[in-house]
Design a protein around this motif. Structure first.
Motif, short mmCIF file in Angstrom:
data_model
loop_
_atom_site.label_atom_id
_atom_site.label_comp_id
_atom_site.label_asym_id
_atom_site.label_seq_id
_atom_site.Cartn_x
_atom_site.Cartn_y
_atom_site.Cartn_z
N GLU A 1 1.62 0.05 -4.70
CA GLU A 1 3.07 0.23 -4.55
C GLU A 1 3.82 -0.46 -5.69
O GLU A 1 4.83 0.06 -6.18
N ALA A 2 3.36 -1.64 -6.11
CA ALA A 2 4.00 -2.34 -7.22
C ALA A 2 3.87 -1.53 -8.51
O ALA A 2 4.83 -1.39 -9.28
N ILE A 3 2.68 -0.96 -8.73
CA ILE A 3 2.46 -0.12 -9.91
C ILE A 3 3.37 1.10 -9.87
O ILE A 3 4.04 1.43 -10.86
N ASP A 4 3.39 1.79 -8.73
CA ASP A 4 4.24 2.97 -8.60
C ASP A 4 5.72 2.63 -8.77
O ASP A 4 6.49 3.42 -9.31
N PHE A 5 6.13 1.45 -8.31
CA PHE A 5 7.52 1.01 -8.44
C PHE A 5 7.89 0.86 -9.92
O PHE A 5 8.92 1.35 -10.36
N VAL A 6 7.03 0.20 -10.70
CA VAL A 6 7.30 0.05 -12.13
C VAL A 6 7.40 1.42 -12.79
O VAL A 6 8.33 1.68 -13.57
N LYS A 7 6.48 2.31 -12.46
CA LYS A 7 6.51 3.66 -13.05
C LYS A 7 7.77 4.42 -12.64
O LYS A 7 8.36 5.14 -13.46
N ALA A 8 8.20 4.28 -11.39
CA ALA A 8 9.38 5.00 -10.91
C ALA A 8 10.66 4.48 -11.58
O ALA A 8 11.55 5.26 -11.91
#
Length: 198
Positions: A148-155
């Motif tokens: 979720e942290a990775i996806d948050f940075v990407k988003a």
């Protein structure tokens, strides 16, 4: 703008002699508040707000209008509100804390976009509706998975990202989380140790 990370989610921002501190909780160092002109609190949990320290500080404290913070006088803020604190332009975004197992304790949580460049989300993965230059990304919590942290940075797609919300992780775990984020996001991810500035 000088950004200094303190333990856990506490961040100090300085520019032109002005000092703004975000989320000085019970785990953060008292030095984070030295000379502070204003404080932003994302939500009511003790790891983000040290009521005793802030009550005696004598500077404006801005927090969600729905937050339950007994013993502390705050300027209530709602999502979408724009205001000035310590001379910085602030826009409050989001609204609720990320889901925790069993839904408890649910509470108001606001992220803050500072000078249309820096974003501190508190305990949430709310993606603001604007470009962000510098993202402060939570990397660990009872409410968070690394994916979720990775996806948050990407988003969010910032130019650079730095870890916050990391005090519950040991060095081995922190190394793993930092490795994943640096490898999987192309957004200038870097870990700042408490007291380190950029």
């Amino acid at each position: 703008m000088v950004i200094t990370k303190y333990t856990h989610a506490c961040v100090r921002i300085e520019q032109g002699g002005r000092v703004l501190v975000i989320d000085p909780g019970t785990w953060s160092e008292p030095a984070a508040l030295a000379g502070a002109d204003a404080v932003l609190v994302t939500h009511e949990h003790a790891d983000h707000v040290d009521v005793l320290r802030l009550a005696g500080l004598g500077v404006p404290v801005h927090a969600p209008a729905d937050a339950d913070i007994p013993g502390l006088e705050v300027n209530g803020v709602s999502a979408g509100t724009q205001f000035t604190a310590a001379g910085f332009r602030i826009r409050a975004v989001g609204g609720r804390h990320a889901f925790i197992y069993g839904g408890q304790p649910d509470c108001a949580n606001l992220g803050y976009v500072i000078d249309d460049a820096l974003y501190h989300p508190g305990d949430s993965l709310h993606v603001p509706e604007q470009e962000i230059e510098t993202l402060l990304v939570p990397v660990h919590g009872s409410w968070l998975k690394t994916v979720e942290a990775i996806d948050f940075v990407k988003a969010v797609g910032p130019q650079r990202a730095f870890a916050i919300h990391d005090a519950q992780i040991n060095e081995r775990g922190l190394g793993s989380v930092n490795g994943w984020l640096a490898e999987e996001t192309a957004h200038g991810y870097r870990y700042l140790r408490p007291g380190e500035s950029l």
